[in-house]
Design an enzyme around this catalytic site. Structure first.
Site, PDB file in Angstrom:
ATOM      1  N   LYS A   7    -133.015 -58.978  13.906  1.00 40.21           N
ATOM      2  CA  LYS A   7    -131.819 -59.344  13.126  1.00 40.21           C
ATOM      3  C   LYS A   7    -130.543 -58.952  13.848  1.00 40.21           C
ATOM      4  O   LYS A   7    -129.510 -59.605  13.724  1.00 40.21           O
ATOM      5  CB  LYS A   7    -131.861 -58.622  11.790  1.00 40.21           C
ATOM      6  CG  LYS A   7    -132.626 -59.382  10.761  1.00 40.21           C
ATOM      7  CD  LYS A   7    -132.358 -58.802   9.397  1.00 40.21           C
ATOM      8  CE  LYS A   7    -133.405 -59.321   8.449  1.00 40.21           C
ATOM      9  NZ  LYS A   7    -133.570 -58.484   7.290  1.00 40.21           N
ATOM     10  N   ARG A   8    -130.632 -57.866  14.571  1.00 44.58           N
ATOM     11  CA  ARG A   8    -129.483 -57.365  15.322  1.00 44.58           C
ATOM     12  C   ARG A   8    -128.899 -58.451  16.248  1.00 44.58           C
ATOM     13  O   ARG A   8    -127.717 -58.475  16.555  1.00 44.58           O
ATOM     14  CB  ARG A   8    -129.981 -56.183  16.150  1.00 44.58           C
ATOM     15  CG  ARG A   8    -128.987 -55.254  16.713  1.00 44.58           C
ATOM     16  CD  ARG A   8    -129.680 -53.973  17.158  1.00 44.58           C
ATOM     17  NE  ARG A   8    -130.913 -54.245  17.913  1.00 44.58           N
ATOM     18  CZ  ARG A   8    -130.944 -54.535  19.209  1.00 44.58           C
ATOM     19  NH1 ARG A   8    -129.830 -54.584  19.896  1.00 44.58           N
ATOM     20  NH2 ARG A   8    -132.087 -54.756  19.814  1.00 44.58           N
TER      21      ARG A   8
END
Ligand code: GLU
Length: 484
Positions: free
Chosen positions: A251-252
């Site tokens: 997700k980063r």
């Protein structure tokens, strides 16, 4: 041989781009060979189920245009397609393996296993079941303690287990590194290994295409195929997806759920093209490839072994290309739909279709995502323009507000005299005015832009003013004058 492939997600969360890529390549292999694409829900890990996940998986596939030939919702000759509805198959084969003495019941309690693990950690040994229950006496001891039984596979002590991967070539594992892994849990649910193998066999799956993270599980599955006397499918392990910093995609990196990309204004055709190039290539240069071209040219031998990078900027760029390429009608529908939800409440609904259509040629070169559009064009749909007085002056006229005010007043007068409200005429009037006032045209245009559209960045000014109409532009310049 008919190609039969499956996308087999576990419904433990919203489908992410990695899963979507797996689905896409399976679909491509099926569609490029006249085979079948099957959706199978692998819900055997009951503790991790997310109730809305199945719906989201189906919605994501539909959005991407990945239609399935058999699946939980439509059934098919090999159903059911949800693993929790297939427990008796797994139990039958687990029993068969026990009867054949290639698997055995294990009664070791979770406490005993935890102690074993602690001990192994202390001794710097790999965590491994100590095969206690292979021994009948020791097994009886554990059974007497009253715990439930799991079924473990009796992994051969030596030798190697190998398979040929369509992407990676020959892969071998020493059996001595493989645990006596659990195939059936005490609650009667299978582990993933037994469930994959049973279903892939019963559903006559020809190719198992999945992420590289499954390579190390494959020898256990091969051992099961051998023990059950079944022919394994062809394995195709796709390269892992990395973020631009070469760390595993997360997700980063902005790797979102597929439906989030839809909501952020990405087109399914752009997403399809983008995902189709993560781990596969047509040649060394072609980037824009349509769905039909993918189906026409897809072959397994062009799948890459190396980790593939997820480049969010490339996706956005590609989305812009696809947006610009859309037929006017479809783009206009998409924009209208988007504006319905994204415009401020002060804009009347339904959103005026005629205005949307007039705007399409003005914005199509400028947008890369549909979610950018509302802000860009809100001034065409509402008279409540949220700009600050200082915006009218910008940087360049900050020190000379009187110049800006005079220019705007004269512009208002001259615009009032334009008979045929067309962008050429408006532009002519504005340029003449700038000349008369010895102003840079750009400075004047900026004041006009903010006054008329409410924004310092807008679609082309004079075309915008034409669409807004004379009356509205005059009202807006008058209103802007009140702010000096
Ligand atoms: N259920 C597994 C997953 O969600 C699929 C594994 C496989 O494709 O064999 O990753």
């Amino acid at each position: 041989m008919t190609v039969r492939v499956r996308f087999a997600p576990s419904p433990t969360g919203l489908p992410h781009v990695g899963g979507a890529r797996t689905a896409l390549f399976n679909w491509l292999l099926a569609r490029s060979t006249g085979g079948q694409f099957i959706l199978r829900i692998e819900d055997t890990d009951q503790a991790r189920l997310v109730p809305e996940a199945v719906g989201a998986i189906e919605e994501s596939l539909r959005w991407l245009g990945l239609d399935w030939d058999e699946g939980p919702d439509i059934g098919g000759p090999y159903g059911p397609y949800t693993q929790s509805e297939r427990l008796e198959h797994y139990q039958t084969y687990a029993r068969q393996l026990v009867a054949d003495d290639t698997a055995y019941e294990c009664f070791c309690s979770p406490e005993r296993l935890a102690d074993l693990r602690t001990e192994q950690q202390k001794n710097k040994q790999p965590p491994r079941y100590d095969r206690n229950c292979r021994d009948l006496e020791k097994r009886a001891e554990q059974q007497a303690l009253g715990g439930g039984a799991v079924v473990r596979f009796k992994t051969p002590d030596d030798g190697t287990t190998s398979f040929t991967d369509a992407v990676r070539g020959d892969v071998s594992f020493e059996n001595s590194t493989i645990d006596d892994f659990v195939i059936l849990k005490s609650d009667g649910f299978p582990t993933a290994h037994l469930a994959h193998v049973t279903d892939d066999h019963l559903m006559e799956i020809s190719h198992v295409m999945r992420g590289e993270e499954w390579v190390s599980s494959t020898p256990r599955q091969i051992l099961l195929y051998q023990a059950l006397g079944w022919e394994p499918p062809t394995f195709v392990h796709m390269s892992v997806i990395l973020g631009p910093d070469k760390a595993k995609l997360s997700k980063r990196h902005g790797a979102l759920s597929v439906l989030q990309y839809r909501d952020d204004g990405y087109l399914p055709e752009a997403m399809f093209n983008f995902l189709g190039l993560i781990g596969w290539s047509l040649d060394d240069h072609t980037v824009i490839i349509s769905r039909d071209e993918f189906v026409e040219h897809f072959t397994l031998d062009r799948m890459g072994k190396n980790p593939a990078v997820f480049d969010a900027e490339k996706l956005t760029w590609m989305n812009g290309v696809y947006l610009r390429d859309l037929p006017e009608e479809r783009l206009s529908d998409l924009i209208a739909e988007r504006l319905e939800t994204d415009l401020p409440e002060s804009a009347p609904r339904p959103v005026d279709d005629k205005t949307v259509r007039a705007l399409v040629p003005l914005v199509r070169e400028r947008i890369k995502r549909l979610d950018e559009i509302a802000e860009m064009v809100e001034g065409f749909f509402t008279d409540e323009l949220p700009y600050a007085a200082a915006d009218l002056l910008g940087k360049r006229l900050k020190k000379t507000p009187d110049v800006a005010e005079k220019a705007l007043r004269l512009a208002n007068e001259r615009f009032g005299a334009i008979e045929s409200w067309q962008h050429e005429a408006i532009e002519q009037a504005a340029r003449t005015l700038a000349e008369d006032l010895e102003m840079r045209p750009g400075d004047l245009f900026m004041v006009l832009r903010v006054a008329c559209t409410g924004r310092a960045v807008s679609p082309p000014l004079f075309e915008s003013m034409e669409i807004l109409g004379k009356e509205r532009c005059l009202q807006r310049t008058e209103r802007a004058l009140l702010r000096f």
